[in-house]
Write an enzyme that holds these catalytic residues in place. Structure first.
Site, PDB file in Angstrom:
ATOM      1  N   CYS A  98     -35.713  53.111  23.114  1.00 59.29           N
ATOM      2  CA  CYS A  98     -35.077  51.534  22.693  1.00 59.29           C
ATOM      3  C   CYS A  98     -35.614  51.439  21.980  1.00 59.29           C
ATOM      4  CB  CYS A  98     -36.356  51.385  24.238  1.00 59.29           C
ATOM      5  SG  CYS A  98     -35.457  51.797  25.695  1.00 59.29           S
ATOM      6  N   GLU A 119     -34.760  48.876  28.639  1.00 60.33           N
ATOM      7  CA  GLU A 119     -33.986  48.477  27.365  1.00 60.33           C
ATOM      8  C   GLU A 119     -32.911  47.706  26.608  1.00 60.33           C
ATOM      9  OE1 GLU A 119     -36.733  49.699  28.427  1.00 60.33           O
ATOM     10  OE2 GLU A 119     -38.957  49.725  27.160  1.00 60.33           O
ATOM     11  N   CYS A 122     -32.879  53.747  29.882  1.00 60.69           N
ATOM     12  CA  CYS A 122     -34.631  53.028  29.386  1.00 60.69           C
ATOM     13  C   CYS A 122     -33.897  51.576  30.335  1.00 60.69           C
ATOM     14  CB  CYS A 122     -35.262  52.728  28.670  1.00 60.69           C
ATOM     15  SG  CYS A 122     -36.008  54.213  28.376  1.00 60.69           S
ATOM     16  N   CYS A 128     -40.587  53.013  24.280  1.00 59.57           N
ATOM     17  CA  CYS A 128     -40.087  54.053  24.550  1.00 59.57           C
ATOM     18  C   CYS A 128     -39.636  54.572  22.536  1.00 59.57           C
ATOM     19  CB  CYS A 128     -39.650  54.875  25.392  1.00 59.57           C
ATOM     20  SG  CYS A 128     -37.418  55.144  25.314  1.00 59.57           S
ATOM     21  N   ASN A 166     -34.017  50.275  35.005  1.00 59.22           N
ATOM     22  CA  ASN A 166     -34.364  52.164  33.602  1.00 59.22           C
ATOM     23  C   ASN A 166     -32.690  51.759  34.802  1.00 59.22           C
ATOM     24  OD1 ASN A 166     -36.137  51.648  35.809  1.00 59.22           O
ATOM     25  ND2 ASN A 166     -36.952  53.360  35.330  1.00 59.22           N
TER      26      ASN A 166
END
Ligand code: THU
Length: 140
Positions: A92, A58, A56, A89, A45
């Protein structure tokens, strides 16, 4: 080349977590994206003083992989702080789904006890909005 296993992919995510830029939340996250060619692409992140500009772990991994010419992925591991069960999240999940239209992308996480779990992006984001939804739109 044999794809690496869940534990090794999680170890790569944990290593990437060490590069997180999270001075605002202090919540560091790492990701490791396993491409179909066996390459492991790291992400972390990257927060911003303008909080909404944060990305983020990912999505950092996905955009890095795509920028490096890789778009076919087998799995992604996500490593957050110990003691919590962390999953991608919603944003993502949508971005991962873009590159796994059949929903088969393996998503590797840790539970609150630190045990490795695996599911798929299709399980995490069923009925995702996708490219097919943009086909033949009614222009009303
Ligand atoms: N974060 C991630 O990097 N991945 C997740 O799956 C959940 C949240 C980051 C975003 C932000 O920098 C911090 O964690 C707190 O939300």
């Amino acid at each position: 080349m044999d794809p690496i296993d869940d534990a090794a992919l999680m170890a790569a995510a944990e290593a990437a977590r060490g590069f997180a830029h999270a001075p605002y939340s202090r919540f560091t996250v790492g990701a490791a994206l396993l491409a179909a060619d066996g390459t492991v692409v790291p992400g972390c992140n990257v927060e911003n003083a303008s909080y909404g500009a944060t990305i983020c772990a990912e999505r950092t991994a996905v955009v890095s992989a795509v920028a490096g010419g890789r778009r076919r992925f087998l799995a992604v591991a996500v490593a957050g702080p110990a003691g919590i069960a962390l999953g991608p999240c919603g944003l993502c999940r949508q971005v991962l789904s873009e590159f796994s239209p059949d929903g088969s992308l393996r998503v590797v996480t840790r539970d609150a006890a630190g045990a490795i779990r695996a599911t798929t992006i299709g399980q995490l984001l069923p009925a995702a909005f996708s490219a097919t939804d943009l086909e033949n739109p009614r222009q009303s």
